[in-house]
Design a protein around this motif. Structure first.
Motif, PDB file in Angstrom:
ATOM      1  N   PRO A  82      30.943  63.420 -23.982  1.00 36.17           N
ATOM      2  CA  PRO A  82      29.615  63.332 -23.381  1.00 36.17           C
ATOM      3  C   PRO A  82      29.004  61.945 -23.345  1.00 36.17           C
ATOM      4  CG  PRO A  82      29.491  64.357 -25.540  1.00 36.17           C
ATOM      5  CD  PRO A  82      30.943  64.254 -25.202  1.00 36.17           C
ATOM      6  N   LEU A  83      29.486  60.993 -24.152  1.00 37.38           N
ATOM      7  CA  LEU A  83      28.941  59.640 -24.056  1.00 37.38           C
ATOM      8  C   LEU A  83      29.486  58.899 -22.839  1.00 37.38           C
ATOM      9  CD1 LEU A  83      28.792  58.293 -27.727  1.00 37.38           C
ATOM     10  CD2 LEU A  83      27.248  59.833 -26.509  1.00 37.38           C
ATOM     11  N   ALA A  84      30.566  59.375 -22.261  1.00 37.58           N
ATOM     12  CA  ALA A  84      31.186  58.707 -21.120  1.00 37.58           C
ATOM     13  C   ALA A  84      30.399  58.954 -19.842  1.00 37.58           C
ATOM     14  CB  ALA A  84      32.620  59.200 -20.951  1.00 37.58           C
ATOM     15  N   VAL A  85      30.520  58.001 -18.900  1.00 31.28           N
ATOM     16  CA  VAL A  85      29.945  58.226 -17.575  1.00 31.28           C
ATOM     17  C   VAL A  85      30.614  59.448 -16.963  1.00 31.28           C
ATOM     18  CG1 VAL A  85      29.343  55.806 -17.215  1.00 31.28           C
ATOM     19  CG2 VAL A  85      31.599  56.623 -16.513  1.00 31.28           C
ATOM     20  N   ALA A  86      29.930  60.041 -15.995  1.00 32.77           N
ATOM     21  CA  ALA A  86      30.373  61.328 -15.457  1.00 32.77           C
ATOM     22  C   ALA A  86      31.797  61.276 -14.925  1.00 32.77           C
ATOM     23  CB  ALA A  86      29.413  61.776 -14.355  1.00 32.77           C
ATOM     24  N   SER A  87      32.158  60.185 -14.251  1.00 29.09           N
ATOM     25  CA  SER A  87      33.493  60.121 -13.659  1.00 29.09           C
ATOM     26  C   SER A  87      34.582  60.159 -14.725  1.00 29.09           C
ATOM     27  CB  SER A  87      33.636  58.862 -12.801  1.00 29.09           C
ATOM     28  OG  SER A  87      33.439  57.695 -13.576  1.00 29.09           O
ATOM     29  N   LEU A  88      34.328  59.576 -15.900  1.00 29.00           N
ATOM     30  CA  LEU A  88      35.325  59.606 -16.970  1.00 29.00           C
ATOM     31  C   LEU A  88      35.328  60.944 -17.693  1.00 29.00           C
ATOM     32  CD1 LEU A  88      35.175  56.041 -18.535  1.00 29.00           C
ATOM     33  CD2 LEU A  88      36.561  56.916 -16.636  1.00 29.00           C
TER      34      LEU A  88
END
Length: 453
Positions: A204-210
């Motif tokens: 969940p800390l990652a940007v949406a694409s990742l």
């Protein structure tokens, strides 16, 4: 910067079932303590550097994670090797702080066994405004204890315009994620304070694409890690890492990052600020920190630990095409990119060298005229987490530039270097700090120090 898609909110099934903040959870709950690891109840008093909190037991300091000041927790003592302090791990929250929230990452929650809690989001159980207050406390305490200065600094939320798509709860910001690979090929983060790979259902800390790209249910036997990279220009990439780093020779994949109207080329595995809005935030912060009354564009201005030229470009964009600035970086590939990224400035130069050795040679070889240009200089430095250190500080003090703009990712390292610089004739004018690592204990600060004539 290119605007990323809004972070996808995983379903409860994807994120993991929501559970109470404390108490056993069956197979995933706290394991029975070993006979030689006593379990105690602790009253948590305050935050400490490093993402842990301070309590006392039988007159001894105990450092414990996954807590909040004011809470009472049940904890297992895990390290009694030191006379002055012990280390523990929280097993259960007995009296919760009003600042405790459901963890933003289910797999890092306190209701999981400590050895199964995902690492990398150690403040995710704390409301975001309290997280920033705690980080401010750590920074102020470090400056007082190690720097010898009282400075009322508050950690700021970054400008939302710099980070579209980042959520208000501090999720959806990481543009680079490393997933570790276990012996059986499964992937996931390391458990907190260990090298045990923890399978997870989301990042969940990652940007949406990742978050969408992450191969969390796949296996990669024989690999060391899986890297996920989402540059601001172009498509995200998944890279299977078979060795620690790419070969130093031969073609290497590059990416492009955009900051405002400027673009920077760097190696795909090279260093770049990990928060979607960090590069723009630090660009503006460095520009604001430089005192224009002390800045001389013709002086021998320096950008130390310069990477691919981000902060040198910030200075050039603030003060114009006539700026003379040399960026110094030990990584050859980064320096090559810096030279290209700064090519439009006639007065720019990119040097591959260790900073301490570069300053040694500069001090030893400088003519009287060159020393005068160095005394008129502004020096930007963005050292690694360990700080610049005594050798670099000594040389800087000898060269005696007018002002230093110090970018720091560790409060204690910054404070120690501030203390050394104050002993050598520099005063701390200002410090600003930014929450570039939400839901973790990390913080970024920018300080200006000026020579006391």
């Amino acid at each position: 910067m290119a605007e990323p898609r809004r972070p996808r909110r995983p379903s409860p099934r994807a994120r993991g079932a929501r559970r109470p903040a404390s108490g056993p959870t069956g197979p995933g709950g706290p394991a029975a303590p070993a006979a030689d690891e006593p379990v105690v109840e602790l009253d948590v008093e305050r935050v400490a550097h490093g993402g842990v909190f301070v309590a006392h037991h039988d007159g001894r300091v105990v450092f414990v994670p996954d807590a909040i000041p004011g809470e009472r927790v049940r904890a297992r003592i895990t390290d009694r090797r030191h006379d002055r302090f012990w280390r523990a791990e929280t097993l259960e929250v007995l009296e919760a702080s009003p600042d405790r929230q459901e963890h933003v990452w289910a797999e890092a929650s306190v209701d999981r066994a400590p050895e199964r809690r995902a690492g990398g989001a150690e403040f995710g159980h704390i409301r975001i405004d309290r997280q920033r207050a705690l980080k401010s406390e750590v920074l102020r305490d470090a400056l007082r204890r190690f720097g010898g200065v009282e400075h009322d600094v508050e950690v700021q939320e970054i400008d939302p315009a710099f980070a579209p798509g980042v959520s208000a709860d501090g999720t959806g910001w990481r543009t680079r994620v490393r997933l570790q690979v276990a012996e059986d090929g499964t992937v996931g983060p390391y458990a907190a304070r260990s090298h045990t790979v923890v399978p997870v259902a989301s990042v969940p800390l990652a940007v949406a694409s990742l978050d969408e790209l992450a191969p969390l249910s796949s296996r990669f036997p024989g690999a060391r890690a899986v890297d996920l990279v989402a540059p601001s220009v172009g498509e995200p990439a998944l890279v299977v890492v078979d060795v620690e780093r790419m070969p130093r020779r031969g073609p290497r994949p590059t990416i492009t990052e955009r900051v405002g109207d400027r673009t920077f080329v760097l190696d795909r595995d090279g260093f770049w600020q990990v928060h979607r809005g960090a590069a723009a935030t630090l660009t503006r912060a460095v520009q604001d920190a430089v005192d224009p009354a002390l800045f001389d564009p013709r002086a021998a201005n320096l950008d130390l630990y310069g990477g691919v030229g981000l902060l040198a470009a910030a200075v050039g964009d603030r003060f114009g095409d006539a700026v003379r600035i040399t960026t110094v970086e030990a990584d050859t590939r980064a320096t090559e990119h810096a030279g290209a990224n700064l090519a439009e400035w006639v007065g720019s130069r990119a040097v591959t060298a260790r900073v301490d050795r570069f300053l040694d040679e500069l001090a030893d070889a400088a003519t009287a005229a060159e020393r005068a240009r160095l005394r008129d200089a502004t020096v930007v430095l963005d050292p690694p987490r360990s700080g610049a250190g005594r050798a670099v500080v000594d040389r800087l003090a000898e060269l005696h530039p007018r002002q230093l703009v110090y970018v720091a990712c560790d409060p204690v390292a910054l404070a120690r270097d501030v203390g050394l610089l104050r002993e050598r004739g520099y005063g701390l004018d200002e410090v600003v700090a930014f929450d570039l690592f939400p839901n973790t204990h990390h913080v970024e600060a920018v300080a200006r120090l000026t020579a006391i004539v």
